[in-house]
Scaffold this motif. Structure first.
Motif, mmCIF file in Angstrom:
data_model
loop_
_atom_site.group_PDB
_atom_site.id
_atom_site.type_symbol
_atom_site.label_atom_id
_atom_site.label_comp_id
_atom_site.label_asym_id
_atom_site.label_seq_id
_atom_site.Cartn_x
_atom_site.Cartn_y
_atom_site.Cartn_z
ATOM 1 N N PRO A 195 -8.097 -0.288 -2.052
ATOM 2 C CA PRO A 195 -7.824 0.125 -3.435
ATOM 3 C C PRO A 195 -6.341 0.273 -3.746
ATOM 4 O O PRO A 195 -5.893 -0.062 -4.845
ATOM 5 C CB PRO A 195 -8.560 1.469 -3.556
ATOM 6 C CG PRO A 195 -9.656 1.388 -2.557
ATOM 7 C CD PRO A 195 -9.088 0.615 -1.413
ATOM 8 N N LEU A 196 -5.551 0.767 -2.776
ATOM 9 C CA LEU A 196 -4.104 0.857 -2.977
ATOM 10 C C LEU A 196 -3.494 -0.527 -3.158
ATOM 11 O O LEU A 196 -2.650 -0.741 -4.034
ATOM 12 C CB LEU A 196 -3.455 1.559 -1.784
ATOM 13 C CG LEU A 196 -3.461 3.079 -1.782
ATOM 14 C CD1 LEU A 196 -3.161 3.618 -0.384
ATOM 15 C CD2 LEU A 196 -2.448 3.618 -2.783
ATOM 16 N N PRO A 201 -0.602 4.894 11.085
ATOM 17 C CA PRO A 201 0.115 6.120 10.713
ATOM 18 C C PRO A 201 1.110 5.957 9.575
ATOM 19 O O PRO A 201 1.581 6.961 9.038
ATOM 20 C CB PRO A 201 0.836 6.508 12.013
ATOM 21 C CG PRO A 201 0.022 5.913 13.102
ATOM 22 C CD PRO A 201 -0.479 4.619 12.540
ATOM 23 N N VAL A 202 1.457 4.726 9.193
ATOM 24 C CA VAL A 202 2.408 4.552 8.098
ATOM 25 C C VAL A 202 1.862 5.140 6.803
ATOM 26 O O VAL A 202 2.632 5.576 5.928
ATOM 27 C CB VAL A 202 2.772 3.061 7.915
ATOM 28 C CG1 VAL A 202 1.653 2.279 7.273
ATOM 29 C CG2 VAL A 202 4.048 2.907 7.076
ATOM 30 N N TYR A 203 0.568 5.203 6.647
ATOM 31 C CA TYR A 203 -0.019 5.736 5.412
ATOM 32 C C TYR A 203 0.337 7.205 5.202
ATOM 33 O O TYR A 203 0.916 7.557 4.170
ATOM 34 C CB TYR A 203 -1.531 5.521 5.405
ATOM 35 C CG TYR A 203 -1.952 4.095 5.130
ATOM 36 C CD1 TYR A 203 -2.308 3.689 3.848
ATOM 37 C CD2 TYR A 203 -1.985 3.149 6.143
ATOM 38 C CE1 TYR A 203 -2.701 2.386 3.587
ATOM 39 C CE2 TYR A 203 -2.368 1.837 5.897
ATOM 40 C CZ TYR A 203 -2.726 1.462 4.616
ATOM 41 O OH TYR A 203 -3.094 0.161 4.362
ATOM 42 N N THR A 220 0.806 -1.216 0.000
ATOM 43 C CA THR A 220 0.000 0.000 0.000
ATOM 44 C C THR A 220 0.839 1.265 0.000
ATOM 45 O O THR A 220 0.461 2.266 -0.620
ATOM 46 C CB THR A 220 -0.913 0.008 1.231
ATOM 47 O OG1 THR A 220 -0.126 -0.351 2.376
ATOM 48 C CG2 THR A 220 -2.056 -0.967 1.079
ATOM 49 N N THR A 221 1.951 1.258 0.705
ATOM 50 C CA THR A 221 2.727 2.490 0.892
ATOM 51 C C THR A 221 4.065 2.482 0.168
ATOM 52 O O THR A 221 4.709 3.529 0.066
ATOM 53 C CB THR A 221 2.957 2.754 2.390
ATOM 54 O OG1 THR A 221 3.505 1.583 3.008
ATOM 55 C CG2 THR A 221 1.641 3.108 3.075
ATOM 56 N N MET A 224 2.701 -9.963 0.217
ATOM 57 C CA MET A 224 2.100 -8.644 0.184
ATOM 58 C C MET A 224 1.152 -8.463 1.374
ATOM 59 O O MET A 224 0.391 -9.367 1.719
ATOM 60 C CB MET A 224 1.305 -8.444 -1.109
ATOM 61 C CG MET A 224 2.140 -8.571 -2.365
ATOM 62 S SD MET A 224 3.460 -7.356 -2.373
ATOM 63 C CE MET A 224 4.456 -8.002 -3.712
ATOM 64 N N GLY A 225 1.208 -7.285 1.981
ATOM 65 C CA GLY A 225 0.315 -7.002 3.088
ATOM 66 C C GLY A 225 0.130 -5.507 3.264
ATOM 67 O O GLY A 225 0.829 -4.694 2.648
#
Length: 369
Positions: free
Chosen positions: A131-132, A117-119, A84-85, A110-111
């Motif tokens: 969606p990411l 807060p990492v986003y 995601t990030t 993948m996870g």
């Protein structure tokens, strides 16, 4: 079937001594654990990815490359790669590089991680987590399989005529697992691509993970990759062993009680009854692990968590000795019994290369016919 260990890389105070390892000590401990895993005959070492205290593995490829240089057989994996990030382009290039350095002994999981807060730290919106994960993996999948990529999506700048380098070793990308604790959308994603699905299988009752794996198996068959029984499933599990069960429970109790994930609720005995946590003798760990097949069917990878929650390195290495000498040999033998012939083995680089060459030969034969 593959057996191995996974770590989240937490820096936690040992409740029995009051000592907290430094970040450097914890990093060195994780690499020592990986080398020991190969020495005792395990197949896989997997590390998480985190970008916040109290965790240290912010750069899995750096750590796994170090381990690759000091091992010969061990499969090097992640227990979370933040799809995601992280930029999918960087994932494609970093893990292809690692794949070359490790002669193919690489796969990844993948996870979405466990830290909200990492986003924003990486410029993403947590409300777009699913969606990411879907869009970023679609791009990664494409980058590894097409030499020149044109791409436009919602979450990153477009790509025009882009080639990620290096290209995957032997033209075969690393095998991908999709890990999830609670999201059926991720089980669906794994099934759509014919990838593996890894159920964390710690902290929650087996019924929860049984539902997720059932969704994955059903949809795997729906997308035409094989029967539901042929889907590629991995499971986690948390274990702590001593030769005497009472000694194991007595020694692990303070780690359990101080754990932010496990402590503060049900007792250790209740927790073991309700979740996959196994604390006891090697035989008790064997029996509990064998019971996973009754709930989840025949599966391909079993990873154990043996470190973390403050357990010191010396004790972790003792756990690995017990796994290698007494537990895994029995599990290999027992899981092989009555395993249907059409249930596939865990994909490896060698098997994926062989499949690719076989498909190419079939295509040439069809063209000549």
């Amino acid at each position: 079937m593959q057996f191995g260990i996974f770590t989240v890389g937490d820096v936690t105070t040992d409740p029995t001594t009051g000592r907290t390892p430094t970040e450097g000590e914890r990093i060195k401990a994780m690499t020592a654990i990986a080398v020991k895993a190969e020495e005792v005959g395990l197949d896989v070492f997997a590390t998480g990815e985190h970008h916040n205290p109290p965790f240290v593995p912010s750069s899995p490829t750096t750590m796994l490359a170090w381990i690759a240089a000091r091992t010969e057989r061990l499969i090097l994996s992640t227990s979370t790669t933040l799809i995601t990030t992280n930029d999918p382009v960087k994932i494609a290039e970093d893990y292809a590089m690692l794949q070359h350095l490790a002669d193919g002994r690489v796969d990844l999981m993948m996870g979405r991680g466990n830290t909200g807060p990492v986003y924003p730290w990486f410029g993403r919106d947590i409300r777009q987590g699913i969606p990411l994960a879907v869009e970023n993996y679609a791009l990664l999948h494409k980058l590894w399989r097409e030499d020149v990529v044109d791409w436009q999506g919602r979450f990153r700048t477009p790509l025009q005529g882009f080639t990620s380098t290096p290209r995957p070793l032997d033209g075969v990308p690393p095998f991908v697992w999709h890990g999830s604790i609670r999201s059926p959308e991720i089980a669906e994603q794994a099934a759509y691509y014919g990838d593996g699905f890894f159920a964390n299988n710690i902290f929650w009752p087996k019924e929860h993970f049984k539902k997720l794996i059932g969704i994955y198996r059903e949809r795997y068959a729906h997308y035409g990759h094989g029967t539901a029984e042929q889907a590629i499933v991995g499971l986690g599990g948390h274990v702590f062993m001593r030769r005497n069960s009472q000694d194991a429970v007595r020694e692990f109790r303070p780690f359990f009680d101080r754990s932010p994930q496990m402590g503060g609720g049900p007792s250790l005995e209740q927790y073991m009854e309700q979740t996959p946590l196994a604390v006891g003798s090697p035989q008790e760990v064997i029996e509990k692990t064998l019971a996973f097949r009754e709930s989840f069917g025949d599966y391909q990878r079993q990873l154990f968590n043996v470190d973390g929650v403050g357990v010191p390195l010396k004790t972790v290495l003792e756990q690995l000795d017990l796994l290698g000498e007494e537990v895994v040999p029995v599990l290999r033998k027992e899981f092989a019994k009555n395993r249907p012939a059409d249930v596939p083995e865990t994909p490896t680089h060698a098997s994926l290369v062989a499949d690719r060459l076989g498909r190419a030969a079939e295509a040439r034969g069809a063209a000549q016919a």
